[in-house]
Motif scaffolding. Sequence first.
Motif, PDB file in Angstrom:
ATOM      1  N   LEU A 120      31.021  18.592   1.542  1.00 38.56           N
ATOM      2  CA  LEU A 120      30.855  19.387   0.324  1.00 38.56           C
ATOM      3  C   LEU A 120      30.569  18.416  -0.821  1.00 38.56           C
ATOM      4  CD1 LEU A 120      31.059  22.070  -1.237  1.00 38.56           C
ATOM      5  CD2 LEU A 120      33.522  21.656  -1.451  1.00 38.56           C
ATOM      6  N   GLY A 121      29.460  18.628  -1.489  1.00 40.70           N
ATOM      7  CA  GLY A 121      29.101  17.746  -2.599  1.00 40.70           C
ATOM      8  C   GLY A 121      28.569  18.540  -3.777  1.00 40.70           C
ATOM      9  N   TRP A 122      28.893  18.088  -4.972  1.00 40.57           N
ATOM     10  CA  TRP A 122      28.376  18.749  -6.174  1.00 40.57           C
ATOM     11  C   TRP A 122      28.406  17.783  -7.358  1.00 40.57           C
ATOM     12  CZ3 TRP A 122      33.331  19.016  -4.584  1.00 40.57           C
ATOM     13  CH2 TRP A 122      34.345  18.900  -5.534  1.00 40.57           C
ATOM     14  N   VAL A 123      27.620  18.116  -8.359  1.00 43.10           N
ATOM     15  CA  VAL A 123      27.504  17.282  -9.556  1.00 43.10           C
ATOM     16  C   VAL A 123      28.083  18.022 -10.752  1.00 43.10           C
ATOM     17  CG1 VAL A 123      25.903  16.155 -11.155  1.00 43.10           C
ATOM     18  CG2 VAL A 123      25.444  16.127  -8.697  1.00 43.10           C
ATOM     19  N   ASP A 124      28.877  17.317 -11.536  1.00 42.94           N
ATOM     20  CA  ASP A 124      29.379  17.851 -12.809  1.00 42.94           C
ATOM     21  C   ASP A 124      28.538  17.195 -13.899  1.00 42.94           C
ATOM     22  OD1 ASP A 124      30.643  18.631 -15.091  1.00 42.94           O
ATOM     23  OD2 ASP A 124      32.670  18.152 -14.407  1.00 42.94           O
ATOM     24  N   LYS A 129      29.246  13.020 -13.195  1.00 42.14           N
ATOM     25  CA  LYS A 129      29.912  12.546 -11.998  1.00 42.14           C
ATOM     26  C   LYS A 129      29.522  13.401 -10.793  1.00 42.14           C
ATOM     27  CE  LYS A 129      34.050  10.409 -13.967  1.00 42.14           C
ATOM     28  NZ  LYS A 129      35.541  10.412 -13.969  1.00 42.14           N
ATOM     29  N   LEU A 130      29.566  12.756  -9.649  1.00 39.80           N
ATOM     30  CA  LEU A 130      29.293  13.443  -8.395  1.00 39.80           C
ATOM     31  C   LEU A 130      30.563  13.415  -7.557  1.00 39.80           C
ATOM     32  CD1 LEU A 130      26.136  13.300  -6.229  1.00 39.80           C
ATOM     33  CD2 LEU A 130      28.339  12.917  -5.128  1.00 39.80           C
ATOM     34  N   PHE A 131      30.835  14.505  -6.853  1.00 39.87           N
ATOM     35  CA  PHE A 131      32.051  14.634  -6.065  1.00 39.87           C
ATOM     36  C   PHE A 131      31.703  14.924  -4.604  1.00 39.87           C
ATOM     37  CE2 PHE A 131      32.987  15.671 -10.398  1.00 39.87           C
ATOM     38  CZ  PHE A 131      34.238  15.125 -10.650  1.00 39.87           C
ATOM     39  N   LEU A 132      32.459  14.295  -3.710  1.00 35.34           N
ATOM     40  CA  LEU A 132      32.298  14.520  -2.277  1.00 35.34           C
ATOM     41  C   LEU A 132      33.639  14.925  -1.693  1.00 35.34           C
ATOM     42  CD1 LEU A 132      30.176  11.467  -0.993  1.00 35.34           C
ATOM     43  CD2 LEU A 132      29.376  13.774  -1.500  1.00 35.34           C
ATOM     44  N   VAL A 133      33.621  15.929  -0.836  1.00 34.95           N
ATOM     45  CA  VAL A 133      34.825  16.357  -0.126  1.00 34.95           C
ATOM     46  C   VAL A 133      34.490  16.397   1.356  1.00 34.95           C
ATOM     47  CG1 VAL A 133      36.416  18.269   0.276  1.00 34.95           C
ATOM     48  CG2 VAL A 133      35.763  17.668  -2.059  1.00 34.95           C
ATOM     49  N   TYR A 134      35.423  15.861   2.173  1.00 32.08           N
ATOM     50  CA  TYR A 134      35.135  15.726   3.608  1.00 32.08           C
ATOM     51  C   TYR A 134      36.449  15.730   4.382  1.00 32.08           C
ATOM     52  CZ  TYR A 134      33.165  13.636   7.897  1.00 32.08           C
ATOM     53  OH  TYR A 134      32.774  13.391   9.188  1.00 32.08           O
ATOM     54  N   HIS A 135      36.376  16.131   5.646  1.00 30.72           N
ATOM     55  CA  HIS A 135      37.536  16.074   6.531  1.00 30.72           C
ATOM     56  C   HIS A 135      37.467  14.752   7.301  1.00 30.72           C
ATOM     57  CE1 HIS A 135      38.685  20.248   5.772  1.00 30.72           C
ATOM     58  NE2 HIS A 135      37.414  20.561   5.891  1.00 30.72           N
ATOM     59  N   LEU A 136      38.259  13.779   6.879  1.00 29.96           N
ATOM     60  CA  LEU A 136      38.250  12.441   7.490  1.00 29.96           C
ATOM     61  C   LEU A 136      39.521  12.232   8.296  1.00 29.96           C
ATOM     62  CD1 LEU A 136      36.747   9.693   7.661  1.00 29.96           C
ATOM     63  CD2 LEU A 136      38.087   8.972   5.663  1.00 29.96           C
ATOM     64  N   ASN A 137      39.353  12.015   9.587  1.00 34.39           N
ATOM     65  CA  ASN A 137      40.498  11.796  10.477  1.00 34.39           C
ATOM     66  C   ASN A 137      41.518  12.919  10.365  1.00 34.39           C
ATOM     67  OD1 ASN A 137      39.381   9.271  11.241  1.00 34.39           O
ATOM     68  ND2 ASN A 137      40.332   8.271   9.482  1.00 34.39           N
ATOM     69  N   GLY A 138      41.020  14.151  10.280  1.00 34.21           N
ATOM     70  CA  GLY A 138      41.897  15.296  10.233  1.00 34.21           C
ATOM     71  C   GLY A 138      42.521  15.576   8.883  1.00 34.21           C
ATOM     72  N   GLY A 142      38.757  13.403  -0.898  1.00 29.87           N
ATOM     73  CA  GLY A 142      37.747  13.564  -1.927  1.00 29.87           C
ATOM     74  C   GLY A 142      37.442  12.258  -2.621  1.00 29.87           C
ATOM     75  N   VAL A 143      36.191  12.074  -2.972  1.00 29.82           N
ATOM     76  CA  VAL A 143      35.748  10.867  -3.686  1.00 29.82           C
ATOM     77  C   VAL A 143      34.864  11.295  -4.846  1.00 29.82           C
ATOM     78  CG1 VAL A 143      34.200   8.870  -3.543  1.00 29.82           C
ATOM     79  CG2 VAL A 143      35.892   9.245  -1.761  1.00 29.82           C
ATOM     80  N   GLN A 144      35.051  10.648  -5.968  1.00 27.18           N
ATOM     81  CA  GLN A 144      34.210  10.914  -7.119  1.00 27.18           C
ATOM     82  C   GLN A 144      33.573   9.614  -7.584  1.00 27.18           C
ATOM     83  OE1 GLN A 144      36.223  11.554 -10.957  1.00 27.18           O
ATOM     84  NE2 GLN A 144      38.173  11.311  -9.863  1.00 27.18           N
ATOM     85  N   GLY A 145      32.447   9.728  -8.251  1.00 30.66           N
ATOM     86  CA  GLY A 145      31.778   8.521  -8.716  1.00 30.66           C
ATOM     87  C   GLY A 145      30.728   8.827  -9.760  1.00 30.66           C
ATOM     88  N   ARG A 146      30.261   7.783 -10.381  1.00 29.66           N
ATOM     89  CA  ARG A 146      29.227   7.923 -11.398  1.00 29.66           C
ATOM     90  C   ARG A 146      27.918   8.349 -10.750  1.00 29.66           C
ATOM     91  NH1 ARG A 146      27.511   3.140 -15.695  1.00 29.66           N
ATOM     92  NH2 ARG A 146      26.045   4.391 -16.921  1.00 29.66           N
ATOM     93  N   PHE A 147      27.210   9.193 -11.450  1.00 34.33           N
ATOM     94  CA  PHE A 147      25.978   9.778 -10.937  1.00 34.33           C
ATOM     95  C   PHE A 147      24.825   9.371 -11.847  1.00 34.33           C
ATOM     96  CE2 PHE A 147      22.980  13.412 -10.943  1.00 34.33           C
ATOM     97  CZ  PHE A 147      22.718  13.518  -9.586  1.00 34.33           C
TER      98      PHE A 147
END
Length: 216
Positions: A120-124, A129-138, A142-147
């Motif tokens: 799941l990714g989206w930009v604010d 900023k850009l945000f990523l959401v993922y199921h990692l190792n169960g 979430g990670v955010q960063g400069r866009f």
Amino acid sequence: MNTPFIRNHQYNLIKKQVGQLQHACNNGADPKVIEAVELSVQSKILDAFPGIHEHQKEVVEKVIHLRKTEDFQHYLQSLEPYLKEFTPVSGKQINKLFPKNKKLKTPDLNGVDYRRMSYLGWVDIATNKLFLVYHLNGQLVGVQGRFTPANKGICFLCNGIGDVALFSAITKSKPANASPDYYKAIGNYLCVNSHLCNQRITDVSTLEKFLSAVLY
């Protein structure tokens, strides 16, 4: 009962391989060439499913001996009941992943087809900023960063060519003797349109490696 086992990136890989076999058939390639392409397609598809069960193997191996356009279409349609969805997330869960962002604008999750999503990714735009959401190792992470928008380029996740932006995320890990002001950012060019990226991604190992580098 059809138990879902095909994740979005695996389905995208299958579609890509099917397209190559269909192209060879539609262009009147020599039967031996078609056979070689078929074996390559079969191998790459099975490699995308480590530890695959026998029944699951039978499902994906039906790509063998397909020759007509309608056969390829029917094959891809037959896989849809086996698509395994990205575990749905709520706005509340997303807010918990980014507790410091009190005014976080979460994406519209209504009508999302989680079967066709690897992340799941989206930009604010307001905060750039850009945000990523993922199921990692169960675990939901979430990670955010400069866009920073850029020209057309190659996305590091899906390897597709299109509109990309430089996504820079600050890692949480620090060297033992690091100063209080120390920080390290990891940057990569990422698709501006996460929906399009999700339609093209065929391997999540790069995504998981990136998230692990930022989070751990």
